[in-house]
Design a protein around this motif. Structure first.
Motif: not given
Length: 398
Positions: A217-224
């Motif tokens: 989620n550390s990546v998924y939250i900032y996927l954009a």
């Protein structure tokens, strides 16, 4: 058995839609309630933290309840809380209703997972868990986009969508979820129920889940942000990536259930976390083009959700009579990872920049792999399958 598993999955679909769709309607909430967007974002963190803290407490407090009654109470509370969210006149009231919704979700999801493992023989428990958790993954592919679309007109319509899903799940559970195994007579008290927390295997399982979902989620939250070179900031391209992510999540959950039953928990944990780490490490290069971004969107959820099925299976197998409590601990670890991921991801971006911050997530996935390698056993799935085969051979000899 399968219709009842699908009913349980309908409930997790409602919970998954509620917990994940908020990020897509924060702007509308902020504008309607006249609060800053960061304040609206606290609704997501409060839900995740409340879930993480309440799940083991509620599992212990309701240990002697009839399972059907417990499922109906949980889904009823969850649905009523979302109705109150839809009617909330101000930010403070909405924040309180999110805590109530988290309480219902924290009571429902671990109970549904534990009930699912009791409805099938040991050699099919991985697939049963995958079916129930599949409701969460389907929510990423269907519920969240639909809720976000409704929220474009009015965020309250999104809440009413969750209410409708909750009502449908409640009705199905009330009509068809009968004859569930009763809790053991003389169920242990609070102190005995919390005894598993002194087990190193439980602590290791909790740590693995926390670190692994923190990595994802550390990546998924900032996927954009991570994929901006590939999407050019175009919402249509990002929507395509998210669609692929949702479909791959469903496939990963389905695949994980079957692999756990065939290969055992340890194999799925080690292979899945290693592959997830490799994909996260490759993201700075994959994000350079749209085809590369789509590769990431397909590969990371596929391996990640396969691991997500193995994690609660591992916890439940440590002490099957305490499966609801242990699965609730796994859920707490998951939501603690989600709640912490925003801060970890933003810190990683500040330290490494927009392109290289996924390296922190790759490192966390490696930590999860190391914990699993040191502590995870093959698990009871293979043993259960062996016992079943021996029983079949004995029957054939008779």
């Amino acid at each position: 058995m399968r219709p009842r598993l699908l009913l349980l999955a309908l409930g997790t679909f409602a919970v998954g839609t509620d917990s994940m769709v908020m990020a897509g309607i924060l702007d509308g909430i902020a504008a309607d309630l006249d609060v800053p967007v960061p304040a609206a974002g606290q609704l997501v963190s409060v839900f995740a933290l409340a879930y993480a803290l309440l799940a083991p407490v509620l599992a212990t407090a309701t240990a002697r309840w009839d399972r059907r009654r417990l499922l109906l109470t949980a889904m009823g509370l969850f649905t009523a809380a979302n109705a109150l969210s839809a009617l909330a006149p101000d930010y403070g009231t909405l924040l309180a209703t999110r805590v109530l919704a988290a309480a219902g979700a924290a009571l429902y999801t671990p109970t549904a997972s534990a009930v699912a493992t009791g409805l099938v023989p040991p050699e099919r428990r991985g697939r049963a868990l995958a079916t129930v958790l599949g409701g969460m993954t389907v929510a990423t592919a269907l519920g969240v986009p639909l809720g976000a679309y409704l929220g474009r007109a009015d965020w309250r319509w999104t809440m009413w969508l969750v209410v409708a899903l909750g009502v449908a799940a409640f009705a199905g559970l009330a009509l068809l979820m009968r004859g569930l195994p009763a809790p053991a007579a003389g169920a242990p008290g609070l102190r005995d129920r919390l005894a598993p927390l002194r087990d190193r295997r439980v602590v290791a399982g909790f740590a693995t889940t926390l670190v692994f979902f923190l990595a994802l989620n550390s990546v998924y939250i900032y996927l954009a942000t991570a994929l901006r070179p590939a999407t050019g900031g175009d919402q249509g391209r990002l929507s395509l990536v998210l669609l692929v992510t949702g479909v791959a999540s469903v496939a990963g959950s389905w695949l994980g259930g079957r692999l756990v039953d065939r290969l055992g928990v340890r194999t799925v944990l080690l292979a899945g976390s290693a592959l997830t780490g490799l994909v996260l490490a490759a993201l700075p290069w994959l994000s350079r083009s749209l085809p590369g971004a789509l590769v990431y969107a397909a590969a990371c959820p596929l391996t990640g959700w396969a691991v997500s099925v193995a994690l609660p299976h591992r916890m439940a197998s440590i002490d099957p009579p305490n499966a609801p409590l242990l699965i609730s601990l796994n859920s707490s670890a998951l939501y603690l990872g989600v709640a912490s991921a925003g801060g970890v991801g933003s810190g990683a971006m500040a330290l490494l920049g927009d392109r290289w911050f996924p390296a922190v997530s790759a490192g966390l996935a490696l930590v999860a792999w190391a914990i699993s390698a040191a502590t995870a056993t093959t698990g009871p799935a293979r043993a259960g399958r062996t016992v079943a085969r021996k029983g079949a051979r004995a029957g054939a000899r008779v």
